[in-house]
Write a protein that holds these residues in place. Structure first.
Motif, PDB file in Angstrom:
ATOM      1  N   PRO A  52       0.815  -1.078  -0.052  1.00 28.40           N
ATOM      2  CA  PRO A  52      -0.016  -0.159  -0.004  1.00 28.40           C
ATOM      3  C   PRO A  52       0.925   1.210  -0.163  1.00 28.40           C
ATOM      4  N   GLU A  53       1.842   1.220   0.766  1.00 26.37           N
ATOM      5  CA  GLU A  53       2.705   2.386   0.736  1.00 26.37           C
ATOM      6  C   GLU A  53       3.731   2.583  -0.423  1.00 26.37           C
ATOM      7  N   ASP A  54       3.848   1.805  -1.384  1.00 29.10           N
ATOM      8  CA  ASP A  54       4.623   1.860  -2.659  1.00 29.10           C
ATOM      9  C   ASP A  54       4.125   2.923  -3.540  1.00 29.10           C
ATOM     10  N   ASN A  55       5.166   4.055  -3.961  1.00 28.03           N
ATOM     11  CA  ASN A  55       4.814   5.049  -4.763  1.00 28.03           C
ATOM     12  C   ASN A  55       5.113   4.230  -6.256  1.00 28.03           C
ATOM     13  N   PHE A  56       4.794   5.070  -7.401  1.00 25.59           N
ATOM     14  CA  PHE A  56       4.854   4.564  -8.663  1.00 25.59           C
ATOM     15  C   PHE A  56       6.269   4.078  -9.018  1.00 25.59           C
ATOM     16  N   LEU A  57       7.272   4.438  -8.717  1.00 26.82           N
ATOM     17  CA  LEU A  57       8.567   4.172  -8.839  1.00 26.82           C
ATOM     18  C   LEU A  57       8.856   2.799  -8.296  1.00 26.82           C
ATOM     19  N   GLU A  58       8.537   2.811  -6.921  1.00 24.23           N
ATOM     20  CA  GLU A  58       8.684   1.605  -6.347  1.00 24.23           C
ATOM     21  C   GLU A  58       7.742   0.310  -6.926  1.00 24.23           C
ATOM     22  N   LEU A  59       6.784   0.711  -7.582  1.00 25.42           N
ATOM     23  CA  LEU A  59       5.841  -0.184  -8.190  1.00 25.42           C
ATOM     24  C   LEU A  59       6.616  -0.648  -9.533  1.00 25.42           C
TER      25      LEU A  59
ATOM     26  N   PRO B 252     -17.374  17.908  -8.532  1.00 21.90           N
ATOM     27  CA  PRO B 252     -16.791  16.920  -7.834  1.00 21.90           C
ATOM     28  C   PRO B 252     -16.102  15.902  -8.486  1.00 21.90           C
ATOM     29  N   LEU B 253     -15.076  15.228  -7.888  1.00 22.56           N
ATOM     30  CA  LEU B 253     -14.429  14.281  -8.924  1.00 22.56           C
ATOM     31  C   LEU B 253     -14.191  13.148  -7.829  1.00 22.56           C
ATOM     32  N   VAL B 254     -14.302  11.962  -8.591  1.00 21.18           N
ATOM     33  CA  VAL B 254     -14.141  10.622  -8.126  1.00 21.18           C
ATOM     34  C   VAL B 254     -12.950   9.838  -8.969  1.00 21.18           C
ATOM     35  N   LEU B 255     -12.144   9.011  -8.206  1.00 16.94           N
ATOM     36  CA  LEU B 255     -11.138   8.077  -9.189  1.00 16.94           C
ATOM     37  C   LEU B 255     -11.837   6.756  -8.961  1.00 16.94           C
ATOM     38  N   VAL B 256     -11.850   6.073 -10.149  1.00 16.20           N
ATOM     39  CA  VAL B 256     -12.417   4.915 -10.102  1.00 16.20           C
ATOM     40  C   VAL B 256     -11.145   4.118 -11.172  1.00 16.20           C
ATOM     41  N   SER B 257     -10.583   3.004 -10.340  1.00 14.99           N
ATOM     42  CA  SER B 257      -9.231   2.578 -10.927  1.00 14.99           C
ATOM     43  C   SER B 257      -8.974   0.858 -10.719  1.00 14.99           C
ATOM     44  N   ASN B 258      -8.644   0.336 -11.692  1.00 10.68           N
ATOM     45  CA  ASN B 258      -8.167  -0.997 -11.392  1.00 10.68           C
ATOM     46  C   ASN B 258      -6.555  -0.787 -11.067  1.00 10.68           C
ATOM     47  N   PHE B 259      -6.324  -0.972  -9.504  1.00  8.93           N
ATOM     48  CA  PHE B 259      -4.821  -0.702  -9.281  1.00  8.93           C
ATOM     49  C   PHE B 259      -4.716  -1.907  -8.102  1.00  8.93           C
ATOM     50  N   TYR B 260      -3.266  -1.883  -7.670  1.00  6.31           N
ATOM     51  CA  TYR B 260      -2.702  -2.725  -6.818  1.00  6.31           C
ATOM     52  C   TYR B 260      -2.872  -2.633  -5.412  1.00  6.31           C
ATOM     53  N   GLY B 261      -3.886  -1.626  -5.091  1.00  2.00           N
ATOM     54  CA  GLY B 261      -3.916  -1.469  -3.545  1.00  2.00           C
ATOM     55  C   GLY B 261      -2.954  -0.267  -3.105  1.00  2.00           C
ATOM     56  N   ASN B 262      -2.516   0.316  -4.009  1.00  2.00           N
ATOM     57  CA  ASN B 262      -1.524   1.594  -3.558  1.00  2.00           C
ATOM     58  C   ASN B 262      -1.835   2.989  -4.382  1.00  2.00           C
ATOM     59  N   VAL B 263      -2.621   3.036  -5.013  1.00  4.68           N
ATOM     60  CA  VAL B 263      -3.153   4.066  -5.829  1.00  4.68           C
ATOM     61  C   VAL B 263      -2.955   5.413  -5.033  1.00  4.68           C
ATOM     62  N   SER B 264      -3.488   5.238  -3.677  1.00  2.58           N
ATOM     63  CA  SER B 264      -3.268   6.568  -2.957  1.00  2.58           C
ATOM     64  C   SER B 264      -1.931   6.985  -2.551  1.00  2.58           C
ATOM     65  N   ALA B 265      -1.059   5.936  -2.567  1.00  2.12           N
ATOM     66  CA  ALA B 265       0.361   6.113  -2.337  1.00  2.12           C
ATOM     67  C   ALA B 265       1.122   7.098  -3.692  1.00  2.12           C
ATOM     68  N   VAL B 266       0.416   6.433  -4.798  1.00  6.43           N
ATOM     69  CA  VAL B 266       0.895   6.792  -6.150  1.00  6.43           C
ATOM     70  C   VAL B 266       0.523   8.347  -6.331  1.00  6.43           C
ATOM     71  N   LEU B 267      -0.683   8.529  -6.099  1.00  3.31           N
ATOM     72  CA  LEU B 267      -1.346   9.819  -6.220  1.00  3.31           C
ATOM     73  C   LEU B 267      -0.913  10.915  -5.327  1.00  3.31           C
ATOM     74  N   SER B 268      -0.547  10.244  -3.982  1.00  4.21           N
ATOM     75  CA  SER B 268       0.057  11.629  -3.211  1.00  4.21           C
ATOM     76  C   SER B 268       1.464  11.753  -3.668  1.00  4.21           C
ATOM     77  N   ASP B 269       2.302  10.770  -4.348  1.00  2.00           N
ATOM     78  CA  ASP B 269       3.734  11.160  -4.357  1.00  2.00           C
ATOM     79  C   ASP B 269       3.558  12.231  -5.693  1.00  2.00           C
ATOM     80  N   PHE B 270       2.525  11.963  -6.586  1.00  2.81           N
ATOM     81  CA  PHE B 270       2.475  13.054  -7.737  1.00  2.81           C
ATOM     82  C   PHE B 270       1.475  14.001  -7.281  1.00  2.81           C
ATOM     83  N   ASP B 271       1.134  14.322  -5.976  1.00  2.00           N
ATOM     84  CA  ASP B 271       0.395  15.166  -5.633  1.00  2.00           C
ATOM     85  C   ASP B 271      -0.995  15.622  -6.186  1.00  2.00           C
TER      86      ASP B 271
END
Length: 227
Positions: free
Chosen positions: A63-70, A120-139
């Protein structure tokens, strides 16, 4: 799409906000070519599919992996599958993919900034359980107060149920929701099946058949949403 009826927007993430609609296999392949990896594209595609299946089967991405680590983990699986892994090669490809994603995200940011001020925006994504960490890293996290992630909710695109969850998160009728995605099969058609309006950012796909497909909702770029 009818902007007069739209009251909220659902965005896909991977491919939509981070690669200009281009299938991520093509971005990674470009990284392999830049690193001068001596394999055919067919061999690469076999490795890509193998890695996708491995990541779906086991919790390799944390869950804590950003996109580089992914990307480090994903590329390592691909290279090991072909017996050509080296730490230097893996890092070179992963860094290329990360830098490419960051460049695309910065192009997406003005669109998200403008639209989030109006809808209002919502994100709907097929992802690996770490999309919040990816979004956070990319602001990007600040644009999406609600996130519907397949690994968390247990539903994956193209199942329309994942878009129903997005619509419910917005608290709007489906016909007042615009879904923006890069996949006709996984985003646009299932979203339309539940009554949403759609915008398809069409880029290079996984197959020639996908590249040949057309749809009334297709737009050339994310920035077209502001025109």
């Amino acid at each position: 799409m009818n902007w007069n009826k739209i009251k909220g927007i659902i965005f896909d993430y991977g491919g939509t906000l981070d690669s200009r609609g281009v299938h991520w296999s093509e971005v990674i392949w470009a990284g392999w070519q830049r690193a001068a990896v001596a394999v055919t594209k067919e061999q690469f595609r076999e490795a890509y599919v193998h890695a996708e299946r491995a990541l779906a089967k086991s919790q390799i991405i944390l869950p804590e992996d950003n996109f580089l680590e992914l990307m480090r983990k994903k590329v390592k699986i691909e290279l090991e599958f072909l017996g050509i892994f080296t730490p230097e090669r893996c890092e070179s490809i992963a860094r290329y993919c990360y830098d490419s994603a960051r460049e695309c995200v910065e192009e997406s940011r003005p669109v998200l900034e403008a639209l989030s001020a109006r809808y209002p925006l919502v994100l709907v994504s097929n992802f690996y359980g770490n999309v919040s960490a990816v979004l956070s890293d990319f602001d990007l996290l600040r644009y999406f107060p609600r996130i519907i992630e397949s690994a968390v909710v247990g539903v994956r695109k193209p199942d329309p149920a994942i878009f129903r969850l997005g619509v419910e998160a917005l608290g709007l009728p489906a016909e007042e929701v615009l879904v923006v995605g890069d996949s006709l099969k996984k985003d646009i058609l299932p979203a339309e099946s539940i009554g949403c309006q759609t915008a398809w950012i069409k880029g290079k796909g996984w197959t020639a058949d996908e590249d040949a497909q057309t749809h009334p909702s297709q737009i050339p770029s994310l920035s077209s949403l502001l025109q």
